[in-house]
Design an enzyme around this catalytic site. Structure first.
Site, mmCIF file in Angstrom:
data_model
loop_
_atom_site.group_PDB
_atom_site.id
_atom_site.type_symbol
_atom_site.label_atom_id
_atom_site.label_comp_id
_atom_site.label_asym_id
_atom_site.label_seq_id
_atom_site.Cartn_x
_atom_site.Cartn_y
_atom_site.Cartn_z
ATOM 1 C CG ASP A 68 -2.378 0.400 1.114
ATOM 2 O OD1 ASP A 68 -2.345 1.853 0.820
ATOM 3 O OD2 ASP A 68 -3.304 -0.109 1.002
ATOM 4 C CB SER A 93 -9.407 0.168 0.471
ATOM 5 O OG SER A 93 -8.917 0.352 -0.799
ATOM 6 C CG HIS A 113 -5.303 3.771 1.418
ATOM 7 N ND1 HIS A 113 -4.940 2.480 1.172
ATOM 8 C CD2 HIS A 113 -6.886 3.700 1.204
ATOM 9 C CE1 HIS A 113 -5.939 1.614 0.693
ATOM 10 N NE2 HIS A 113 -7.148 2.451 0.646
#
Length: 602
Positions: free
Chosen positions: A151, A352, A190
């Site tokens: 990520d 996600s 994220h």
């Protein structure tokens, strides 16, 4: 279970959630402000193992130069020379029969595609909805399971993550593929959010609890996070960096790879990366996408990937979630509270968020029963789901939203046989067959047990996978060896799930071990000599060298031994002698000797 929350600059009861989903986007969708692909770069694919780095460089000369080669995947990154369009360069490269595909090096972006503004008055619901909190009550981890978060990196200093980071000899195991350095610190947010969902530390009196964040007191095992940064601080990166991150994780100890990114555009480069990770025994979970559509999303839709849709707090499919028969399972992904940058907590939504929820469940299963293979863990995840509302027809037939309690219960009750021994039978001579004996801890259950094999001995080859059938506790397996001129050593490894055993092997050169000849002969009388080797020859002939230590016996200086033969006969002559002479005859091959003697009489 609800932890005490510390959310900076906000009130828990009236938090406006910013929803962020990370995408890999093929920019053919009207977003003119984004770059479609890395300028002047192509990804060129060969059959893995068939072309070397130097060969890839030679093939690229017609359009530019190779700028990196991954032999594991058979993919070269080519920088196209100025003045040559990518279309023209791709056409020229495709004329080479050794090249299997050519594709752009797509630019990948993090996009704020959804802006939801609900008022939230509660913390986490995913661990309770999936019954992970109940699973922790029977959870008894027997192995460390590593979840790679591929990520934007991870804030590995976050108080809820710092004790769950994967370390070896005290050093964090992680990498930054986006900047090509060893510090995978998140500068976007994220990846840190995903890491907390998977394995934020539970029962530590602060923050949240990740799906696999609970550990019984005193246990050294359980889930650990491997930060693998593939996207930069602006949320963008390249296909090649993401593929490199997946293969890096697979090569550095990851058991589970969580990929909360994807694209509607198929990439063979990414496909090869996830298949490589699967072949290394990893489980790969990937987001199904946030288009609210049934169209396929990649790499989630690739083979050997657990594709994850999103559910909401009412246990229905999230309005933004992709769906369809190609989706494997669903997990909570709407308004998920987790760790963020600044050692803080906040909410995000998307497939996600659902993906690391599945990765965490997989870690619970695998730590509970380390003998499972990656396929067996996938099967447990799929067969223990709860139906979705309005039903699981929106994803794979018969599947639904994950249930961690039922999965861990099944992993506990079905004690999976694991590998306990591997042995190589007899002396091993280069070019001869090899017999391995493999034993399990108990008879194989329904469906049998798949055992992965690998060899660190350059002269030993073994099948990559063998299956021990239901009811059997051991098996013999045929391998092969190559001819050697010196002794070669190395271990053979047998692996079931995360358990592995090894045996050391030593492959010796083919050598003569016995010469048979008469005890005596008269001068001028021919006789027969037989030389026996320590094994049979491989597929081609070899030369055996001969000598006698007196002139009473006449020998050829060398003879040929045919393929597949373990001995050879030939005729020698004697000369006229005036007295009895004892003559020693020596045969030599690969530095090994065999001797015999004969008395030649008048």
């Amino acid at each position: 279970m609800r932890n005490r929350l510390s959310v900076k600059n906000s009130r828990l009861a009236h938090k406006v959630a910013t929803t962020l989903l990370l995408f890999l986007v093929f920019m053919g969708n009207g977003r003119a402000e984004r770059t479609q692909f890395a300028p002047g770069e192509l990804l060129v694919g060969y059959a893995p193992g068939m072309v070397s780095a130097s060969g890839a460089s030679i093939n690229a000369v017609c359009v530019g130069q190779a700028n990196g080669f991954d032999g594991r995947l058979g993919i070269s990154r080519v920088k196209v020379s100025q003045g040559i369009s990518l279309e023209s360069a791709a056409s020229q490269l495709r004329m080479n029969p050794a090249i299997q595909f050519v594709e752009p090096n797509y630019t990948l972006h993090a996009l704020n595609d959804y802006a939801n503004d609900p008022l939230l008055d509660s913390g986490q619901y995913a661990p309770e909805t999936t019954q992970a909190t109940l699973a922790w009550g029977i959870y008894n981890p027997k192995s460390t399971i590593v979840i790679a978060i591929v990520d934007t990196g991870v804030q590995y200093t976050h108080p809820d993550l710092v004790n769950r980071i994967y370390r070896q000899n005290g050093a964090m195991v992680g990498y930054d593929l986006a900047n090509r350095d060893t510090d995978p610190m998140d500068d976007h947010g994220h990846g840190t959010h995903c890491a907390g969902i998977a394995a934020a530390e539970a029962n530590n009196g602060i923050g949240i609890a990740g799906m696999a964040g609970f550990n019984p007191a005193g246990s050294p095992y359980g889930a650990r996070i491997m930060p693998v940064k593939v996207l930069k601080g602006d949320g963008s990166g390249s296909t090649s960096d993401v593929a490199d991150g997946i293969t890096w994780a697979a090569d550095h100890g990851a058991n589970i790879i969580s990929i909360s990114l994807g694209s509607s555009q198929y990439s063979e480069t990414l496909n090869r990366a996830v298949q490589y990770a699967w072949s290394k025994g990893c489980l790969i979970a990937a987001a199904a996408g946030n288009d609210g559509a049934s169209s396929k999303f990649y790499p989630a839709a690739n083979a050997n990937v657990v594709s994850v849709a999103s559910t909401d707090s009412n246990d229905g499919l999230s309005y933004f979630s992709n769906y369809g028969s190609w989706v494997t399972v669903a997990a909570p992904g709407s308004y998920i509270l987790s760790t963020i940058l600044g050692s803080d907590y906040s909410w995000m939504s998307g497939t996600s968020m659902a993906t690391p929820c599945v990765a965490g469940e997989a870690a619970l299963i695998w730590a509970q029963s380390p003998g499972l293979s990656n396929q067996q863990v996938v099967d447990l995840i799929k067969t223990t789901t709860d139906p979705l509302i309005p039903g699981s027809a929106l994803i794979s037939a018969g599947e639904g939203r994950i249930n961690a309690l039922r999965a861990v219960q099944l992993a506990s009750s079905n004690q999976i046989a694991t590998v306990t021994s591997i042995q190589a039978a007899g002396d091993i001579v280069g070019g001869n067959a090899l017999v391995l004996s493999i034993g399990l801890s108990q008879p194989a259950g329904a469906g049998g047990v798949a055992v992965s094999l690998s060899s660190a001995n350059p002269a030993v080859g073994v099948p990559s996978t063998v299956k021990i059938s239901e009811g059997l506790q051991s098996i013999t397996v045929a391998g092969f060896t190559s001819a050697v001129s010196t002794v070669k050593t190395g271990a053979i490894r047998a692996t079931v799930g995360t358990h592995a055993v090894t045996c050391n092997t030593s492959v010796s050169p083919l050598r003569p071990v016995l010469i048979q000849l008469p005890t005596q002969a008269l001068g001028r009388t021919p006789f027969t000599i037989r030389v026996t080797l320590n094994g049979s020859l491989p597929t081609k002939t070899t030369t055996l060298y001969l000598r006698a230590d007196t002139g009473a016996v006449t020998l050829p200086s060398s003879i040929q031994i045919g393929a597949g033969k373990a001995s050879v006969d030939f005729t020698a002559a004697t000369r006229k002698v005036s007295r009895a002479l004892i003559t020693k005859v020596t045969a030599t091959l690969n530095g090994g000797n065999a001797t015999g003697q004969i008395i030649v009489k008048p």
